[in-house]
Motif scaffolding. Structure first.
Motif, short mmCIF file in Angstrom:
data_model
loop_
_atom_site.label_atom_id
_atom_site.label_comp_id
_atom_site.label_asym_id
_atom_site.label_seq_id
_atom_site.Cartn_x
_atom_site.Cartn_y
_atom_site.Cartn_z
N ASN A 111 -6.17 -24.44 40.37
CA ASN A 111 -7.51 -25.04 40.32
C ASN A 111 -7.54 -26.25 39.40
O ASN A 111 -8.17 -27.26 39.71
CB ASN A 111 -8.53 -24.02 39.78
CG ASN A 111 -8.89 -22.98 40.82
OD1 ASN A 111 -8.41 -23.03 41.95
ND2 ASN A 111 -9.74 -22.05 40.44
N VAL A 112 -6.89 -26.14 38.26
CA VAL A 112 -7.02 -27.19 37.24
C VAL A 112 -6.44 -28.52 37.72
O VAL A 112 -6.86 -29.59 37.28
CB VAL A 112 -6.40 -26.76 35.89
CG1 VAL A 112 -7.06 -25.48 35.40
CG2 VAL A 112 -4.90 -26.60 35.98
N PHE A 156 -11.65 -22.65 25.24
CA PHE A 156 -12.08 -22.43 26.64
C PHE A 156 -13.50 -22.95 26.79
O PHE A 156 -14.41 -22.49 26.10
CB PHE A 156 -12.01 -20.94 26.97
CG PHE A 156 -12.44 -20.64 28.38
CD1 PHE A 156 -11.56 -20.78 29.44
CD2 PHE A 156 -13.74 -20.22 28.66
CE1 PHE A 156 -11.96 -20.52 30.74
CE2 PHE A 156 -14.15 -19.95 29.96
CZ PHE A 156 -13.24 -20.11 31.00
N LEU A 157 -13.71 -23.90 27.67
CA LEU A 157 -15.03 -24.53 27.83
C LEU A 157 -15.61 -24.26 29.20
O LEU A 157 -14.86 -24.16 30.18
CB LEU A 157 -14.90 -26.05 27.66
CG LEU A 157 -14.32 -26.58 26.34
CD1 LEU A 157 -14.31 -28.10 26.34
CD2 LEU A 157 -15.12 -26.06 25.15
N ARG A 204 -4.69 -20.82 31.33
CA ARG A 204 -4.63 -19.68 30.43
C ARG A 204 -3.40 -19.89 29.55
O ARG A 204 -2.35 -20.30 30.04
CB ARG A 204 -4.49 -18.38 31.21
CG ARG A 204 -5.78 -17.95 31.93
CD ARG A 204 -5.60 -16.70 32.78
NE ARG A 204 -4.71 -16.94 33.90
CZ ARG A 204 -3.46 -16.57 33.97
NH1 ARG A 204 -2.91 -15.86 32.99
NH2 ARG A 204 -2.71 -16.85 35.02
N GLU A 231 -9.26 -30.03 39.64
CA GLU A 231 -10.36 -30.38 38.73
C GLU A 231 -10.05 -31.69 37.99
O GLU A 231 -10.92 -32.53 37.81
CB GLU A 231 -10.60 -29.25 37.73
CG GLU A 231 -11.13 -27.99 38.41
CD GLU A 231 -11.39 -26.88 37.41
OE1 GLU A 231 -10.46 -26.09 37.15
OE2 GLU A 231 -12.51 -26.81 36.87
N GLY A 245 -8.53 -18.44 37.58
CA GLY A 245 -9.09 -19.29 38.63
C GLY A 245 -10.00 -18.55 39.60
O GLY A 245 -10.84 -19.18 40.25
N LYS A 284 2.46 -20.08 32.38
CA LYS A 284 1.87 -21.41 32.55
C LYS A 284 2.72 -22.51 31.92
O LYS A 284 2.42 -23.69 32.09
CB LYS A 284 0.46 -21.43 31.96
CG LYS A 284 -0.50 -20.48 32.67
CD LYS A 284 -0.83 -20.99 34.06
CE LYS A 284 -1.93 -20.18 34.71
NZ LYS A 284 -2.32 -20.71 35.99
N1 UDP Z 1 -10.98 -23.08 32.86
C1 UDP Z 1 -12.24 -23.23 32.32
N2 UDP Z 1 -12.36 -23.73 31.05
C2 UDP Z 1 -11.30 -24.06 30.30
C3 UDP Z 1 -10.00 -23.91 30.85
C4 UDP Z 1 -9.88 -23.41 32.14
O1 UDP Z 1 -13.24 -22.94 32.97
O2 UDP Z 1 -11.48 -24.50 29.15
C5 UDP Z 1 -10.84 -22.53 34.23
C6 UDP Z 1 -10.53 -23.61 35.23
O3 UDP Z 1 -11.71 -24.22 35.68
C7 UDP Z 1 -9.82 -22.85 36.36
C8 UDP Z 1 -9.28 -21.62 35.67
O4 UDP Z 1 -9.75 -21.64 34.33
O5 UDP Z 1 -10.72 -22.48 37.37
C9 UDP Z 1 -7.77 -21.57 35.74
O6 UDP Z 1 -7.40 -21.41 37.06
P1 UDP Z 1 -6.00 -21.78 37.69
O7 UDP Z 1 -6.10 -21.61 39.18
O8 UDP Z 1 -5.55 -23.12 37.22
O9 UDP Z 1 -4.99 -20.69 37.08
P2 UDP Z 1 -5.05 -19.06 36.92
O10 UDP Z 1 -5.65 -18.80 35.58
O11 UDP Z 1 -5.89 -18.51 38.04
O12 UDP Z 1 -3.63 -18.62 36.99
#
Ligand code: UDP
Length: 368
Positions: free
Chosen positions: A274-275, A246-247, A196, A278, A21, A201
Motif C-alpha cells: 500500500n505504501v 504511526f500517523l 510496520r 500512497e 495494510g 520490511k
Molecule cells: N500506515 C499508516 N500510518 C503510518 C504508517 C503506515 O496509516 O504512519 C499504513 C499505510 O497507510 C498502509 C499500512 O500502514 O496502509 C501498511 O500497509 P502495507 O501494505 O504497506 O504493508 P503491511 O503492513 O500490510 O505488510
C-alpha cells in the motif's frame, strides 16, 4: 444491490494500525462498494472505528484475544487459536447472521474462515492479503481453490503465484481515495520509508542507504518489534534516522509528500505494498527491490526504479538516480491503476462472477 458482510482481520482493532495494510484496504473496499450502491456491514474487533467514508456501513464488533500474526511464525507452525480468541467469535457471529446477506467477504489471512468456506450456506469470499508464509494456510487456500476458485482473489500476480491454484488467479490490485493524497511538486532533501517496523520490511537496508549517502531518512510506521527498531537505529550514525511514528492517513500523506523518494525494501513476498502507491499518489517516486507486489507496481523510469533484491549498493545508486523521475507521472500512475472506484469495480466484478454463475452455486445464496 448486494448485502455484503465484510469480516475484518482478527489482529488489532480497526484504526490501531496493527492490522497493517488490511485496515486501509478495508476502508477503500467498503467506501468504494457503498458508492456503487451496495449495503455493507463490517464485523471487526472491539474498539474498531470506521473511517468517515464508511459512515453508511453498519459496524458490528466482538471482543476477543488477537490471533498471532502468521508472518512471525515458523512456516510449519500448527494452526493455533488462543483461548477467548477473536477469530472464532467473529465467525460465530458471521455464521449466525449469514442469512441476512448475499455474501460474506473475509479479509483475514487465517485458517478458520478458509476452512469454513464449503460449510457456509451463503457464499464466502476471501481477499487474500499475504503471499505464502505458512504451510497450513497454503493448504487451506489450495483446498478452496480446488473446491471453487471463484471465491478467492489476490492483490498481485506475484503474490498469487505463491499458491498452488486450480486456475489462473483473479487479481484485484488495491485502491485508494486519491482525493485524500495531495500532490507535492517541490520535495525537501529527505528520503522516506513507511511500514510496520518489523524485520520482514527490511528497514535496515534503507537506513544503510541513508547513511551511505549522508541523507536523512524519515520513517513512519507502527513499531511492531522494538528490539529490531533499536538495532536499526544503532546500525547508523546518530541523527541519520528521523522516527515520525504511526500517523493517520491525512497527516502521513502531508509529511510523506515532502520526501524526494520513498525507499521500499521488503524482505518477503509483499502481496501489494500500500505504501508504495500512497507515496506515488503524493508524487513521490519509489525505489524498491524487485520482489513481491512493489516489483509489479513500479514501472522503472516512470514512477520509480527497481533493483535486484537485497542489493544495498544498487539501491543507493537508484536513490540518487531517482531525481530524474517526473513526480507528476507517479501521481498519474496511481490515478490510472489504483483508484478506489476502480478497485470497487474489480471487487464487484469478482463477487458477481461467482454469485451469478450457472449451476448449483449460482444465484445469490447458493452453496455447493
Ligand atoms: N500506515 C499508516 N500510518 C503510518 C504508517 C503506515 O496509516 O504512519 C499504513 C499505510 O497507510 C498502509 C499500512 O500502514 O496502509 C501498511 O500497509 P502495507 O501494505 O504497506 O504493508 P503491511 O503492513 O500490510 O505488510
Amino acid at each position: 444491490m448486494m448485502r455484503i458482510l465484510v469480516v475484518s482481520t482478527p489482529i488489532g482493532r480497526l484504526g490501531s494500525g496493527r492490522g497493517g495494510g488490511v485496515e486501509l484496504t478495508l476502508t477503500s473496499l467498503v467506501a468504494g462498494l457503498l458508492e456503487r450502491g451496495h449495503q455493507l456491514t463490517v464485523l471487526a474487533g472491539e474498539g474498531s472505528l470506521l473511517a468517515p467514508a464508511c459512515a453508511a456501513a453498519q459496524l458490528w464488533t466482538c471482543p476477543g484475544v488477537d490471533q498471532p500474526s502468521w508472518q512471525h511464525q515458523n512456516r510449519d507452525a500448527a494452526i493455533t487459536i488462543p483461548a477467548d480468541g477473536l477469530l472464532p467469535r467473529l465467525w460465530r457471529r458471521a455464521l449466525a447472521e449469514q442469512q441476512h446477506f448475499d455474501c460474506l467477504l473475509n479479509l483475514a489471512y487465517d485458517w478458520l474462515p478458509l476452512w469454513l468456506t464449503p460449510q457456509c450456506q451463503v457464499p464466502l469470499f476471501h481477499l487474500v492479503s499475504m503471499g505464502s508464509v505458512a504451510a497450513g494456510i497454503d493448504a487451506a487456500i489450495t483446498e478452496v481453490a480446488q473446491w471453487n476458485q471463484g471465491r478467492l482473489a489476490f492483490h498481485s500476480h506475484v503474490q498469487a503465484a505463491d499458491f498452488a491454484l486450480a486456475a489462473p488467479p483473479r487479481v484485484v490490485g488495491n485502491g485508494f481515495d486519491l482525493a485524500a493524497y495531495q500532490f507535492c511538486a517541490e520535495p525537501e532533501p529527505l528520503l522516506g520509508w513507511v511500514g510496520r517496523i518489523a524485520p520482514e520490511k527490511g528497514l535496515e537496508d534503507a537506513a544503510a542507504v541513508a547513511a551511505q549517502l549522508g541523507q536523512r531518512l524519515a520513517i513512519w510506521g507502527l513499531v511492531e518489534d522494538p528490539a529490531y527498531a533499536a538495532a536499526v537505529e544503532a546500525s547508523v550514525p546518530a541523527g541519520c534516522l528521523d522516527w515520525r511514528g504511526f500517523l493517520p492517513t491525512a497527516q502521513l500523506q502531508a509529511e510523506l509528500g515532502r520526501c524526494r523518494v520513498l525507499i521500499n525494501t521488503p524482505k518477503w513476498n509483499e502481496a501489494y505494498g500500500n505504501v508504495v502507491v500512497e507515496a506515488m499518489a503524493c508524487g513521490v517516486p519509489v525505489v524498491a527491490y524487485r520482489r513481491g507486489g512493489p516489483g509489479e507496481l513500479i514501472e522503472p523510469g516512470f514512477n520509480g526504479l527497481l533493483v535486484p533484491a537485497d542489493d544495498v549498493g544498487a539501491l543507493a545508486a537508484a536513490v540518487v538516480e531517482s531525481t530524474s523521475i517526473d513526480r507528476r507521472s507517479c501521481r498519474r500512475w496511481a490515478e490510472t491503476h489504483a483508484s478506489r472506484a476502480g478497485f470497487a469495480e474489480r471487487i464487484e466484478a469478482w463477487l458477481m462472477a461467482d454469485l451469478t454463475k450457472d449451476g448449483p452455486d449460482g444465484e445469490f445464496g447458493g452453496g455447493r
